[in-house]
Design an enzyme around this catalytic site. Structure first.
Site, PDB file in Angstrom:
ATOM      1  N   HIS A 181       0.959  -1.303  -0.143  1.00 51.27           N
ATOM      2  CA  HIS A 181      -0.114   0.021  -0.184  1.00 51.27           C
ATOM      3  C   HIS A 181       1.234   1.212  -0.044  1.00 51.27           C
ATOM      4  O   HIS A 181       0.208   2.357  -0.435  1.00 51.27           O
ATOM      5  CB  HIS A 181      -1.287  -0.144   1.720  1.00 51.27           C
TER       6      HIS A 181
ATOM      7  N   ASP B 231       0.728  -8.114   2.358  1.00 54.29           N
ATOM      8  CA  ASP B 231       1.439  -5.914   2.392  1.00 54.29           C
ATOM      9  C   ASP B 231       2.945  -6.380   1.776  1.00 54.29           C
ATOM     10  O   ASP B 231       3.195  -5.601   3.060  1.00 54.29           O
ATOM     11  CB  ASP B 231       0.422  -5.322   2.793  1.00 54.29           C
TER      12      ASP B 231
ATOM     13  N   SER C  40       3.991   2.202   8.599  1.00 48.97           N
ATOM     14  CA  SER C  40       3.557   1.308   7.520  1.00 48.97           C
ATOM     15  C   SER C  40       5.406   0.833   6.778  1.00 48.97           C
ATOM     16  O   SER C  40       5.881   2.081   6.280  1.00 48.97           O
ATOM     17  CB  SER C  40       3.133   1.648   6.458  1.00 48.97           C
TER      18      SER C  40
END
Length: 714
Positions: free
Chosen positions: A83, A219, A645
């Site tokens: 992402h 991810d 992230s």
């Protein structure tokens, strides 16, 4: 007996080792290092941060200003979240070559794809410059003058403090203005896409599973940093070569178990751990519900179009994911704050704080802080609500309005700075609008506009609502705007912006779309913004003094860590399950079995590639499986937030065991109140990453670059 007492003491120290907090890596020696070792860490603070030798910090760049990455080879290969790389993957995708759906792998370096404006930034060193920044500030009386002087000092210091010519100086505030640190950095701007799994792996579960545990998302994505022949930052060039890092992470596939030590390094975006109870209550009862309602309406419209049209799905994939991320986060944050009784806990803290103030004889200096907060947050409530509603409707979720606001600013530039500034901004605006319209669909935005204008008219505090929106018919207004406004297409807006400034502004003010945003913006700037800023400045000053008092009246063992502000931090904890609700207990690990259990053929969120199913059926996991199962993700008590992230998840020896990508839903409250009972960060297991690269993609060229630590054979 003496041995037993020592053993009991050791066990007590181990179980009482503290968790939570986002700590500055250059200041880990002492309490933090002791805590980390009590939790099981085997390396030293110097191994994590050093300016005299290579250390872990040298392998953790800030990725594109909003995420984190880690260097995993001596050829500048970096790993981050899918992402985080999503915008760049999308920018290379077309209907014919859909890398979002199919994935992308460069099997040789010449196939790696350059990315416009993508950059990574490394920390070279961190220094305390508090005294220099605050020089000449304490004698000033008004908060406005103090802030102006601080910014002047920061500007001078940033320009004059020593650094190499290819480096940058950045000074950031900590503890609400009570400390200032200098970060000397290096930024690399030639960063190329190397690999990305299909979204059915990298985004598996999509919005339904976002912020949720158990999680089964692979991810991750891969990029490579390129540098000039001297290994220094350089703009993209075919002459550039792979970056040679000072340090890169060894990767451990030796296995994980509950209660293992974990550490996460990265660039957490923003937390507000020291807000008073009255502010948290306002977030829970007023601000979050309004923002959630707006984004909920936006997502429902976009999702309906995206499910029916693949071209729209590609156009809106990144925007939709970004909108959904905060939408679900705010809901989980509210739930967690209520569940943990954060407001009650903060009120108890404030009672104790007042007692400390009284005991220390500091009533004159600190005695009125909580009363000031109570008054100021009461005064700012409606202004804060108006600000959030205007921002969400006009600037973030309705595209024609967010574009219109840029045109509104263009008009303001003409009014304040004249013709030349107007022309410069107009030209820059026109040149940048191609990217905007590439991912714009008027039919989608018309429906979003209709829904959000209705919410705006009903939610915006009535005393500030522009008269044009009283009793507005949102459906009719949407039809009128999207059939008449020139803002709906690139060709039309280029015509609208053609001519001298007088002609352009006259035509702009006749445009229906521009008229709508102008009415909204004029009302906001006239009736809300200035007063909000005035009251907020009081809160800023009160918060700074409150933070100063907390630091002054606390013991070191109270663990007063600075709020996150997108600067480099370390957090540590243990792999641990949790209990989110009565009679519900979650284990800390998930496996590929769970992917197959969730599999829905052809589904937007839960489809699974055939090859992954085949690998599962044959249990072809290579060196990465454990007892016939393929690990996918795990959770721990590390204190993380947005910006973490892509952060490396490390074991006790500093080896890479995973990468951070999310938090559990209830634990998103950790931006405001961290609880080790329910706050968990979610990490994709590095073994799943390697399995996908190796067995699914067949990219053994990348596997060969890495230093992989395998279990000892029995």
């Amino acid at each position: 007996m003496k041995f037993l007492r020592l053993l009991l003491l050791f066990v007590f120290v181990q179980t009482q080792a503290q968790q939570g907090g986002m700590w500055i890596p250059s200041l880990l020696k002492g309490m933090n290092e002791t805590e980390m070792k009590n939790l099981g860490m085997k390396i030293s603070a110097d191994d994590i941060y050093s300016i005299n030798k290579s250390s872990l910090k040298d392998a953790v760049p800030h990725f594109d200003g909003g995420c984190t990455a880690e260097v995993i080879s001596d050829k500048g290969l970096i790993l981050t979240n899918h992402h985080c790389g999503y915008d760049n993957i999308q920018s290379h995708s077309t209907v014919e070559h859909d890398y979002l759906t199919d994935g992308f792998w460069a099997y040789k370096m010449e196939d790696e794809l350059p990315n416009k404006d993508l950059f990574v930034t490394f920390i070279i060193r961190i220094e305390d410059v508090t005294t220099k920044v605050l020089e000449g500030v304490t004698t000033l009386s008004s908060e406005t003058e103090k802030q102006k002087k601080i910014q002047e000092n920061i500007g001078v210091l940033s320009r004059t403090l020593p650094k190499e010519s290819w480096q940058e100086n950045s000074i950031r505030t900590f503890y609400d203005g009570n400390q200032y640190l200098l970060f000397v950095t290096e930024t690399f701007r030639d960063v190329r896409l190397v690999g990305a799994p299909p979204s059915s792996i990298g985004k598996f579960g999509s919005d339904t599973d976002n912020w949720v545990w158990p999680r089964h998302t692979g991810d991750f994505s891969l990029f490579r940093i390129y540098a000039d022949k001297n290994n220094r930052p350089a703009a993209y060039s075919t002459e550039n070569v792979p970056y040679k890092p000072k340090y890169f992470f060894p990767i451990s596939i030796k296995g994980l178990k509950e209660n293992d030590f974990t550490m996460v390094m990265g660039y957490p975006g923003r937390t507000q751990e020291y807000l008073p109870a009255v502010a948290v209550e306002q977030i829970v009862t007023t601000l979050n519900p309004a923002k959630v309602e707006i984004r909920d309406a936006t997502l429902k419209v976009q999702n309906e179009f995206m499910r029916k049209d693949n071209a729209i799905k590609i156009q809106y994939a990144s925007k939709n994911a970004s909108i959904a991320n905060s939408w679900k986060k705010w809901m989980g944050e509210t739930k967690g704050l209520k569940k943990s009784n954060a407001v009650g806990i903060k009120k108890a803290f404030e009672t104790n704080f007042q007692q400390k103030v009284s005991s220390a004889g500091k009533q004159a200096e600190y005695g009125n802080l909580l009363a000031d907060f109570e008054k100021n947050y009461g005064d700012i409530r409606d202004y804060a609500l108006a600000r959030d509603v205007f921002t969400e409707v006009a600037l973030r979720n309705t595209e024609i309005l967010s574009l219109g606001y840029k045109l509104y600013q263009l008009e303001q530039i003409y009014n304040t700075k004249g013709e030349q500034s107007f022309n410069d901004r107009r030209n820059n605006l026109i040149n940048g609008l191609g990217d905007f319209y590439k991912d714009f669909n008027a039919k989608v935005d018309e429906k979003v506009f209709e829904k959000l204008i209705g919410i705006y008219a009903n939610t915006y505090p009535k005393q500030f609502l522009p008269s044009a929106f009283e009793n507005v018919n949102a459906s009719s207004l949407a039809t009128e705007v999207f059939t008449q406004s020139q803002l709906v297409s690139y060709d039309k807006i280029k015509v609208l912006l053609t001519g001298d400034s007088k002609t352009v502004l006259e035509n702009l003010n006749k445009d229906k779309g521009f008229q709508v945003i102008k009415a909204m913006a004029d009302g906001y700037l006239k009736n809300v913004a200035q007063k909000y800023d005035e009251i907020n400045l009081k809160n800023v000053a009160t918060q700074r003094t409150y933070m100063k008092a907390i630091l002054e009246l606390s013991h070191k063992s109270d663990r007063i860590f600075p709020d996150a502000n997108s600067t480099f931090r370390v957090t540590y904890g243990k792999i641990k399950g949790y209990k989110p609700n009565d009679a519900v207990v979650y284990e800390p690990f998930t496996y590929l079995d769970g992917v197959i259990e969730k599999y829905i053929p052809g589904d937007y969120e839960f489809d699974v590639p055939k090859k992954l199913i085949d690998l599962y059926n044959t249990k072809d996991y290579g060196n990465y499986g454990v007892k016939g199962k393929m690990p996918v993700a795990f959770i721990a008590t590390n204190h993380t937030t947005g910006g973490n992230s892509g952060s490396p998840a490390l074991d006790a020896n500093g080896n890479l065991i995973g990468l951070n990508f999310d938090r559990v839903w209830e634990g998103t409250m950790s931006d405001i109140y961290y609880s080790p009972e329910i706050c968990r960060n979610i990490m994709v297991d590095i073994r799943y990453v390697l399995f996908v690269i190796d067995k699914f993609a067949g990219a053994d060229n990348l596997i060969k670059e890495m230093k992989i630590i395998t279990p000892k054979k029995k």
